[in-house]
Design a protein around this motif. Structure first.
Motif, PDB file in Angstrom:
ATOM      1  N   ALA A 115      51.969  64.504  55.158  1.00  0.00           N
ATOM      2  CA  ALA A 115      53.046  65.217  54.467  1.00  0.00           C
ATOM      3  C   ALA A 115      52.541  65.972  53.248  1.00  0.00           C
ATOM      4  O   ALA A 115      52.992  67.087  52.964  1.00  0.00           O
ATOM      5  CB  ALA A 115      54.138  64.232  54.062  1.00  0.00           C
ATOM      6  N   VAL A 116      51.653  65.356  52.481  1.00  0.00           N
ATOM      7  CA  VAL A 116      51.004  66.006  51.332  1.00  0.00           C
ATOM      8  C   VAL A 116      49.509  65.812  51.526  1.00  0.00           C
ATOM      9  O   VAL A 116      49.043  64.687  51.687  1.00  0.00           O
ATOM     10  CB  VAL A 116      51.479  65.411  49.996  1.00  0.00           C
ATOM     11  CG1 VAL A 116      50.707  66.005  48.832  1.00  0.00           C
ATOM     12  CG2 VAL A 116      52.980  65.635  49.813  1.00  0.00           C
TER      13      VAL A 116
ATOM     14  N   TYR B 270      52.710  75.006  52.165  1.00  0.00           N
ATOM     15  CA  TYR B 270      52.835  75.149  53.619  1.00  0.00           C
ATOM     16  C   TYR B 270      52.135  73.972  54.283  1.00  0.00           C
ATOM     17  O   TYR B 270      50.934  73.752  54.051  1.00  0.00           O
ATOM     18  CB  TYR B 270      52.223  76.471  54.102  1.00  0.00           C
ATOM     19  CG  TYR B 270      52.422  76.700  55.585  1.00  0.00           C
ATOM     20  CD1 TYR B 270      53.663  77.106  56.070  1.00  0.00           C
ATOM     21  CD2 TYR B 270      51.401  76.480  56.500  1.00  0.00           C
ATOM     22  CE1 TYR B 270      53.867  77.300  57.428  1.00  0.00           C
ATOM     23  CE2 TYR B 270      51.591  76.675  57.852  1.00  0.00           C
ATOM     24  CZ  TYR B 270      52.824  77.080  58.324  1.00  0.00           C
ATOM     25  OH  TYR B 270      53.038  77.264  59.663  1.00  0.00           O
ATOM     26  N   LEU B 271      52.862  73.192  55.056  1.00  0.00           N
ATOM     27  CA  LEU B 271      52.323  72.040  55.786  1.00  0.00           C
ATOM     28  C   LEU B 271      51.450  71.155  54.897  1.00  0.00           C
ATOM     29  O   LEU B 271      50.296  70.850  55.218  1.00  0.00           O
ATOM     30  CB  LEU B 271      51.543  72.500  57.025  1.00  0.00           C
ATOM     31  CG  LEU B 271      52.395  73.036  58.184  1.00  0.00           C
ATOM     32  CD1 LEU B 271      51.503  73.412  59.357  1.00  0.00           C
ATOM     33  CD2 LEU B 271      53.433  72.018  58.638  1.00  0.00           C
ATOM     34  N   GLY B 272      52.002  70.758  53.766  1.00  0.00           N
ATOM     35  CA  GLY B 272      51.336  69.784  52.909  1.00  0.00           C
ATOM     36  C   GLY B 272      50.344  70.326  51.916  1.00  0.00           C
ATOM     37  O   GLY B 272      49.822  69.566  51.096  1.00  0.00           O
ATOM     38  N   ARG B 273      50.071  71.622  51.944  1.00  0.00           N
ATOM     39  CA  ARG B 273      49.092  72.225  51.043  1.00  0.00           C
ATOM     40  C   ARG B 273      49.743  73.288  50.166  1.00  0.00           C
ATOM     41  O   ARG B 273      50.676  73.966  50.599  1.00  0.00           O
ATOM     42  CB  ARG B 273      47.978  72.902  51.832  1.00  0.00           C
ATOM     43  CG  ARG B 273      47.006  71.953  52.511  1.00  0.00           C
ATOM     44  CD  ARG B 273      45.822  71.654  51.618  1.00  0.00           C
ATOM     45  NE  ARG B 273      44.830  70.850  52.309  1.00  0.00           N
ATOM     46  CZ  ARG B 273      43.827  71.357  53.006  1.00  0.00           C
ATOM     47  NH1 ARG B 273      43.692  72.671  53.115  1.00  0.00           N
ATOM     48  NH2 ARG B 273      42.959  70.563  53.589  1.00  0.00           N
ATOM     49  N   VAL B 274      49.218  73.471  48.955  1.00  0.00           N
ATOM     50  CA  VAL B 274      49.565  74.632  48.150  1.00  0.00           C
ATOM     51  C   VAL B 274      48.676  75.780  48.617  1.00  0.00           C
ATOM     52  O   VAL B 274      47.444  75.702  48.523  1.00  0.00           O
ATOM     53  CB  VAL B 274      49.362  74.363  46.651  1.00  0.00           C
ATOM     54  CG1 VAL B 274      49.543  75.649  45.847  1.00  0.00           C
ATOM     55  CG2 VAL B 274      50.344  73.306  46.163  1.00  0.00           C
TER      56      VAL B 274
ATOM     57  N   GLY C 156      54.778  74.712  61.927  1.00  0.00           N
ATOM     58  CA  GLY C 156      54.135  73.695  62.755  1.00  0.00           C
ATOM     59  C   GLY C 156      54.475  72.287  62.306  1.00  0.00           C
ATOM     60  O   GLY C 156      55.363  72.060  61.486  1.00  0.00           O
ATOM     61  N   SER C 157      53.737  71.340  62.837  1.00  0.00           N
ATOM     62  CA  SER C 157      53.967  69.934  62.529  1.00  0.00           C
ATOM     63  C   SER C 157      52.826  69.387  61.692  1.00  0.00           C
ATOM     64  O   SER C 157      51.648  69.646  61.968  1.00  0.00           O
ATOM     65  CB  SER C 157      54.078  69.121  63.830  1.00  0.00           C
ATOM     66  OG  SER C 157      54.059  67.737  63.553  1.00  0.00           O
ATOM     67  N   ALA C 158      53.183  68.605  60.662  1.00  0.00           N
ATOM     68  CA  ALA C 158      52.163  67.959  59.838  1.00  0.00           C
ATOM     69  C   ALA C 158      51.495  66.813  60.579  1.00  0.00           C
ATOM     70  O   ALA C 158      50.552  66.213  60.068  1.00  0.00           O
ATOM     71  CB  ALA C 158      52.787  67.449  58.542  1.00  0.00           C
TER      72      ALA C 158
END
Length: 343
Positions: free
Chosen positions: A30-31, A228-232, A278-280
């Protein structure tokens, strides 16, 4: 002066669990390696689509959920390594306002009791806490005569004011605001945003402002981080990011913001990502935005080294190398893109 808040390579994964008869599901990242700082009296806006990890990051910062890895330092103290007693000592200085003004207030407590609860939990006598709670209602634009009312007797905007009063009752240095106006009407949103600006001007509190509405974030933030998907994937001072975005995901988000002038709205270019987020739990290799990236397709068509991926030709760097936040556009503007200068 040292930052109020320092976040270093923060990560949180959730177990995917098991299907009834099949194999174990992959973990959800998630992160996934987020770092940033927040200055005293500053507002950092955090934006992204649903599922990008914004709310999880906000809870990790306050250690409402435990991180899988990384570090959070608040006023020089290590939040992630603090004992329960050490964390309790920090709590008055770091608070949260939740998204849902209907579900975040205890329906069995009066407005004054809701606001007084954190004060009594940290040693303030009940009579004094209730007196302060009535004063706090006035500070957030409600009448102290409303102190004995229950949450069901307030509108959504009034309930959010009570949530804000509760969060600032102990004079915190940091407040995490998790989409505080998304459930409110537009006219009420403006009132709440003006209230937050007034509170910050008076007290010098810092805000981590989580939202998906880029117009709201532009109004309240000093700097903006795009997730986006857990990232900055991009972070910059507000005007730099809105004036010259460097990451294609940021470009697509900004192009979706409606303009008040109908002629300009009809004439503007709409830059749409391909497909859905997408999916994490199943992150792609390389840049995690490459399966949706319109810029990558344009760059590949110009003859750079490309490979077959996501049903088309894409630059090899986008498919195979995970870009890190790095300077793009000068100053404090950072972007995680292999081609930040491409139109």
């Amino acid at each position: 002066m040292s930052p109020l808040l320092e976040v270093e390579e923060l990560r949180r994964s959730f177990s995917g669990g098991r299907t009834l008869f099949g194999p174990r599901k992959p973990d959800v990242r998630a992160v996934d390696g987020v770092s940033f700082t927040l200055g005293r009296g500053e507002t950092l806006g955090l934006v992204g689509e649903t599922g990008s990890g914004k709310s999880t990051l906000g809870r990790l910062v306050l250690r409402l959920i435990e991180p899988s890895a990384g570090r959070v330092r608040f006023e020089g103290e290590d939040v992630t390594a603090a004992s329960s007693s050490g964390l309790r000592a920090m709590r008055p200085r770091m608070q949260m306002v939740f998204q849902d003004p209907y579900g975040s207030l205890d329906p069995r407590m009066t407005a004054a009791e809701i606001i007084a609860e954190p004060m009594t939990a940290h040693g303030v006598r009940r009579a004094e806490a209730m007196r302060r709670a009535a004063d706090m209602l006035g500070r957030v634009g409600l009448s102290p005569a409303m102190a004995a009312r229950y949450p069901n007797e307030f509108s959504g905007g009034q309930r959010q004011r009570i949530g804000i009063a509760r969060a600032i009752a102990l004079d915190p240095a940091l407040v995490v605001l998790d989409e505080p106006v998304s459930a409110l009407d537009v006219s009420v949103q403006a009132q709440i945003l003006n209230l937050l600006a007034d509170i910050q001007a008076r007290s010098g509190v810092s805000f981590l402002f989580i939202a998906h509405d880029l117009a709201v974030v532009r109004h309240v933030s000093d700097r903006v981080a795009v997730m986006y998907l857990g990232r900055v994937v991009e972070m910059a001072p507000r005007d730099a990011l809105y004036g010259a975005p460097r990451h294609p995901y940021t470009v697509s988000l900004l192009s979706a913001v409606p303009r008040p002038d109908p002629a300009k709205e009809r004439a503007k270019a709409r830059i749409r990502p391909i497909g859905e987020i997408g999916s994490a739990a199943a992150l792609p290799s390389g840049c995690r935005f490459h399966p949706r990236c319109p810029r990558a397709r344009l760059v590949a068509a110009r003859g750079v080294d490309a490979v077959q991926a996501a049903g088309t030709r894409l630059p090899r760097a986008c498919v195979e190398q995970d870009p890190q936040l790095s300077p793009a556009g000068g100053g404090a503007h950072l972007a995680a893109c292999h081609f930040p200068d491409e139109a």
